[in-house]
Motif scaffolding. Structure first.
Motif, short mmCIF file in Angstrom:
data_model
loop_
_atom_site.label_atom_id
_atom_site.label_comp_id
_atom_site.label_asym_id
_atom_site.label_seq_id
_atom_site.Cartn_x
_atom_site.Cartn_y
_atom_site.Cartn_z
N ALA A 37 34.46 -5.11 43.76
CA ALA A 37 35.74 -5.80 43.46
C ALA A 37 35.56 -6.64 42.20
O ALA A 37 34.50 -7.25 42.00
CB ALA A 37 36.15 -6.68 44.64
N ILE A 69 36.18 -9.83 40.33
CA ILE A 69 36.52 -11.20 40.74
C ILE A 69 36.62 -12.07 39.51
O ILE A 69 35.61 -12.39 38.87
CB ILE A 69 35.42 -11.75 41.68
N PHE A 127 41.13 -17.76 41.89
CA PHE A 127 40.54 -16.43 42.00
C PHE A 127 41.61 -15.36 41.80
O PHE A 127 42.73 -15.51 42.30
CB PHE A 127 39.94 -16.20 43.40
N ARG A 128 41.26 -14.30 41.07
CA ARG A 128 42.05 -13.06 41.09
C ARG A 128 41.07 -11.96 41.46
O ARG A 128 40.06 -11.78 40.78
CB ARG A 128 42.69 -12.76 39.73
N ILE A 129 41.36 -11.25 42.55
CA ILE A 129 40.43 -10.23 43.04
C ILE A 129 41.13 -8.88 43.04
O ILE A 129 42.19 -8.70 43.66
CB ILE A 129 39.91 -10.60 44.45
N GLN A 130 40.54 -7.94 42.28
CA GLN A 130 41.13 -6.62 42.13
C GLN A 130 40.15 -5.57 42.62
O GLN A 130 38.97 -5.60 42.25
CB GLN A 130 41.44 -6.34 40.65
N THR A 150 46.18 -6.52 44.70
CA THR A 150 45.51 -7.58 43.93
C THR A 150 45.82 -8.94 44.57
O THR A 150 46.97 -9.23 44.89
CB THR A 150 45.98 -7.55 42.47
N ARG A 154 31.42 -9.08 39.85
CA ARG A 154 31.76 -7.96 40.75
C ARG A 154 31.07 -8.18 42.09
O ARG A 154 29.90 -8.58 42.11
CB ARG A 154 31.31 -6.63 40.15
N SER A 155 31.79 -7.90 43.17
CA SER A 155 31.14 -8.03 44.48
C SER A 155 30.07 -6.96 44.62
O SER A 155 30.18 -5.85 44.07
CB SER A 155 32.18 -7.90 45.60
N VAL A 194 34.08 -10.34 49.81
CA VAL A 194 35.37 -9.67 49.74
C VAL A 194 35.36 -8.58 50.81
O VAL A 194 34.45 -7.74 50.83
CB VAL A 194 35.62 -9.06 48.35
#
Ligand code: BEZ
Ligand code: FE
Length: 292
Positions: free
Chosen positions: A144, A146, A218-221, A227, A174-175, A133
């Motif tokens: 992030a 994930i 994927f949803r990456i916040q 987002t 998490r990244s 990310v």
């Protein structure tokens, strides 16, 4: 206001909206009335067709419950969901493109460490997924959140299996400090969207198929970034050019590479957009364990 006819009724309805205090509601309703009336005029809607439409929408509503959202399927298959995504995710070049959220995300999925097997028993060929990310300038985005979710080898999400008591093919990671992450899973396969309701009836009446090409969701916040809700699609899938919900983007198609031991690997890097024009977080209130 009497004797309204086909020529002046549109303006009469719009005039009736004049006192709407919320300016956005007034704008949206006014435009909706204009377009609905224009549609009826253009096709010269018959009374029988109007009644059929009312019955169809009633059945769409009756098909909805905590587990199934037929209105979203209708929006998806008419391209309205993807149009709304496109209108609201006009990101700078280089950012990962967004696509439809779909109905199979579950809030609060199990959390995993890097390297864990998110398939958790789901049938399918083993697959290692690696990614990163990053920001537009290449800076790694650490920490992030994930969310990943996918269908298994039989084209089913865990929430579509009545007998399952635990999550399969979904999880949250998490990244790392370098923005990277990796996990084990199974190879995603194409699957049909639920077509046993009125939306399926519409697909059959129009000679359309219900299939989606194989993909990982994927949803990456991450704080400070918009987002990202997206998929990675599997190159070579026969449905890439005819996705039932119009969600495919060329930039999201990737190669699942077969390894000498028969397993697969996928590498995909995500680039987030800064949050300057952040839309509200994307979650659904009816998210218990939807199946459609
Ligand atoms: C999905 O990808 O999970 C999906 C998206 C739209 C409709 C049905 C399923
Ligand atoms: Fe999906």
């Amino acid at each position: 206001m009497r004797n309204l006819d086909q020529y002046n009724i549109t303006q009469a309805v719009i005039a009736r909206l004049a006192q709407t205090p919320d300016p956005r509601l007034k704008q949206v309703l006014t435009s909706l009335v204009q377009h609905l009336h224009a549609f009826a005029r253009e096709v010269k809607l018959t009374e029988a067709e109007w009644a059929y439409g009312i019955d169809f929408l009633t059945r769409v509503g009756h098909t909805c419950d905590d587990q199934r959202q037929e209105f979203i399927l209708l929006s998806d298959t008419l391209g309205l969901s993807m149009l709304t995504v496109a209108l609201n995710n006009d990101k700078p070049k280089g950012c990962t493109e967004a696509t439809v959220f779909g109905p199979f995300h579950v809030e609060g999925a199990p959390q995993f460490e890097h390297g864990a097997d998110v398939a958790n028993g789901a049938p399918g060929q083993p697959c290692t997924v690696r990614g990163s990310v990053r920001a537009l300038d290449g800076t790694p985005v650490a920490g992030a959140v994930i969310d990943v979710w996918q269908a298994d080898a039989e084209g089913k999400y865990d929430v579509q299996r009545d007998d399952l008591v635990h999550a399969q093919g979904r999880g949250v990671l998490r990244s790392g400090a370098d923005g990277r992450f990796h996990f084990q899973s199974v190879v995603a396969e194409p699957y049909p969207i639920p077509d046993d309701g009125p939306v399926g009836e519409m697909l059959r009446a129009t000679k359309r198929h219900p299939w989606r090409p194989a993909h990982l969701h994927f949803r990456i916040q991450a704080p400070g970034y918009q987002t990202l809700v997206t998929h990675v699609f599997r190159d070579g899938d026969p449905y890439l050019d005819s996705d039932a919900v119009f969600g495919v983007r060329e930039s999201l198609v990737a190669n699942w590479v077969q390894q000498p031991d028969g397993s697969y690997s996928l590498d995909f890097d995500f680039v987030l957009n800064p949050a300057s024009a952040q839309a509200p977080p994307l979650t659904r209130s009816t998210e218990a364990s939807p199946t459609a």
